[in-house]
Design an enzyme around this catalytic site. Sequence first.
Site, PDB file in Angstrom:
ATOM      1  N   ASP A  20       0.811  -1.215   0.000  1.00  0.00           N
ATOM      2  CA  ASP A  20       0.000   0.000   0.000  1.00  0.00           C
ATOM      3  C   ASP A  20       0.847   1.269   0.000  1.00  0.00           C
ATOM      4  O   ASP A  20       0.660   2.151  -0.850  1.00  0.00           O
ATOM      5  CB  ASP A  20      -0.930   0.022   1.222  1.00  0.00           C
ATOM      6  CG  ASP A  20      -1.923  -1.119   1.211  1.00  0.00           C
ATOM      7  OD1 ASP A  20      -1.713  -2.079   0.454  1.00  0.00           O
ATOM      8  OD2 ASP A  20      -2.894  -1.065   1.971  1.00  0.00           O
ATOM      9  N   ARG A 101       0.061   2.862  16.986  1.00  0.00           N
ATOM     10  CA  ARG A 101      -0.324   3.961  16.103  1.00  0.00           C
ATOM     11  C   ARG A 101      -0.112   5.358  16.695  1.00  0.00           C
ATOM     12  O   ARG A 101       0.356   6.255  15.997  1.00  0.00           O
ATOM     13  CB  ARG A 101      -1.775   3.786  15.638  1.00  0.00           C
ATOM     14  CG  ARG A 101      -1.989   2.526  14.805  1.00  0.00           C
ATOM     15  CD  ARG A 101      -1.049   2.476  13.622  1.00  0.00           C
ATOM     16  NE  ARG A 101      -1.238   1.310  12.790  1.00  0.00           N
ATOM     17  CZ  ARG A 101      -0.322   0.380  12.580  1.00  0.00           C
ATOM     18  NH1 ARG A 101       0.858   0.463  13.185  1.00  0.00           N
ATOM     19  NH2 ARG A 101      -0.558  -0.629  11.784  1.00  0.00           N
ATOM     20  N   ASP A 130      -7.207   1.906  11.508  1.00  0.00           N
ATOM     21  CA  ASP A 130      -5.980   2.694  11.568  1.00  0.00           C
ATOM     22  C   ASP A 130      -6.141   4.107  11.020  1.00  0.00           C
ATOM     23  O   ASP A 130      -5.466   5.026  11.464  1.00  0.00           O
ATOM     24  CB  ASP A 130      -4.851   1.972  10.828  1.00  0.00           C
ATOM     25  CG  ASP A 130      -4.213   0.880  11.675  1.00  0.00           C
ATOM     26  OD1 ASP A 130      -4.452   0.873  12.890  1.00  0.00           O
ATOM     27  OD2 ASP A 130      -3.475   0.046  11.120  1.00  0.00           O
ATOM     28  N   SER A 182      -2.349  -9.072   4.808  1.00  0.00           N
ATOM     29  CA  SER A 182      -1.924  -7.802   5.383  1.00  0.00           C
ATOM     30  C   SER A 182      -1.308  -8.113   6.735  1.00  0.00           C
ATOM     31  O   SER A 182      -1.976  -8.651   7.624  1.00  0.00           O
ATOM     32  CB  SER A 182      -3.126  -6.865   5.548  1.00  0.00           C
ATOM     33  OG  SER A 182      -2.745  -5.697   6.233  1.00  0.00           O
TER      34      SER A 182
END
Length: 424
Positions: A20, A101, A130, A182
Amino acid sequence: MHIQDNKKGTIVLAYSGGLDTSAIIPWIKENYNFNVVAFVADIGQSKKDLKGIKEKAIMSGALDCYIADLKNEFVEQYVYPMLSVGALYEGNYLLGTAIARPLIAKAQLNYAKKINAVGLSHGATGKGNDQVRFELAYTALDPTLQIIAPWREWIFRSREDLLKIFKRKNISTTASITKIYSKDENIFHISTEGGILEDPWNTASNDCWSWTTNPHNAPKHPEEIHLNIKSGRVISINGKKLNPYKCLKKLNKLGSKHAIGRIDIIENRLVGMKSRGCYETPGGTIIYQALRALEQLTLDRESIHWKNKIALEMSMLIYDGRWFTPLRDCLQKSSDIFSQYVEGEVIIELYKGSVIILKKRSFNSLYSSKFATFGNDKVYNQKDAQGFIRLLSLSSRIRALKNKNNIFLEYIYVALGWKIYERF
């Protein structure tokens, strides 16, 4: 080239080197005419993921790539505070992706300000959690920077679409149509989503597990480990003192060998849908169980019940990306008061996916065998319980007597032929 001297505006992209984010670099350049600087957070992921990542980013079109060493900060200021609270999302998930994050976003934003960038970007999809976590952190820390979220804008609808673009442009990638998982990895955990896991009736294959040994192949004999804990943190393993990062790394190795920390779950995403993931958190699972074992010894009943409420609230707060909020500070400080009592020793047995607490002791222990014994004792008067029970049951006794009297009155009313409602 000095980034600050370039006339074009610059976007700092949270870059992983995966499918990505590698596609995002040329997309931003083509669609926004910005320079792109890749920001890589080293939070303990595999060295092979970091090897050559700067060159890969530049080959994808990045003006530069900056790698920030955040490993110690991640474990000391994010992982351990979360573990000490006992946050566990929906009873299973130790929040390995979610807890990383806010740190990545903060470090990315600070670097963007350092080079006078005009905005920030991330590779989170419009379906996931996310995007919320990154952008809530960006906004809490500096709402003036532009945010670019390509998955909410570009024409690509799937990772298969991205693979076709990569093939057309001769950009190398380790992903493939048959192995299009992923994955997210840091020192605390690794997650696997997508691919065959999108059908809950499919059994997770060996490709879905990266760290931990299959329980069937784990050692036939259990292994004991001795942990010393102070203020809610592991400070030594088998008598050897280690800093928080090295403690976690060591426990990851031990736990992985014994298949500790595997979960295959379907969770409720913040955006409303359910998703399936295979998560591996070997060291974190061991620490979590060790801390809870000492809390059983050292915290009173009301404190444990209150701490469980804090843990539930904190799990949702972290999952939702609300780390940089007054509520998180409040919950953390409340938990820290309890953590000062959580110290002592725990001996744990690791065996084929199980963490078994064998022994625990603490100078702060509230457990007393003199009081708890079923044998003869000289410290507890069992007659005292009678008055306690009468007081504890007082409201129930009053309610029962009232109901009994009401039933008696109703019998009298019926016998006299009066309508019951007339008494009101």
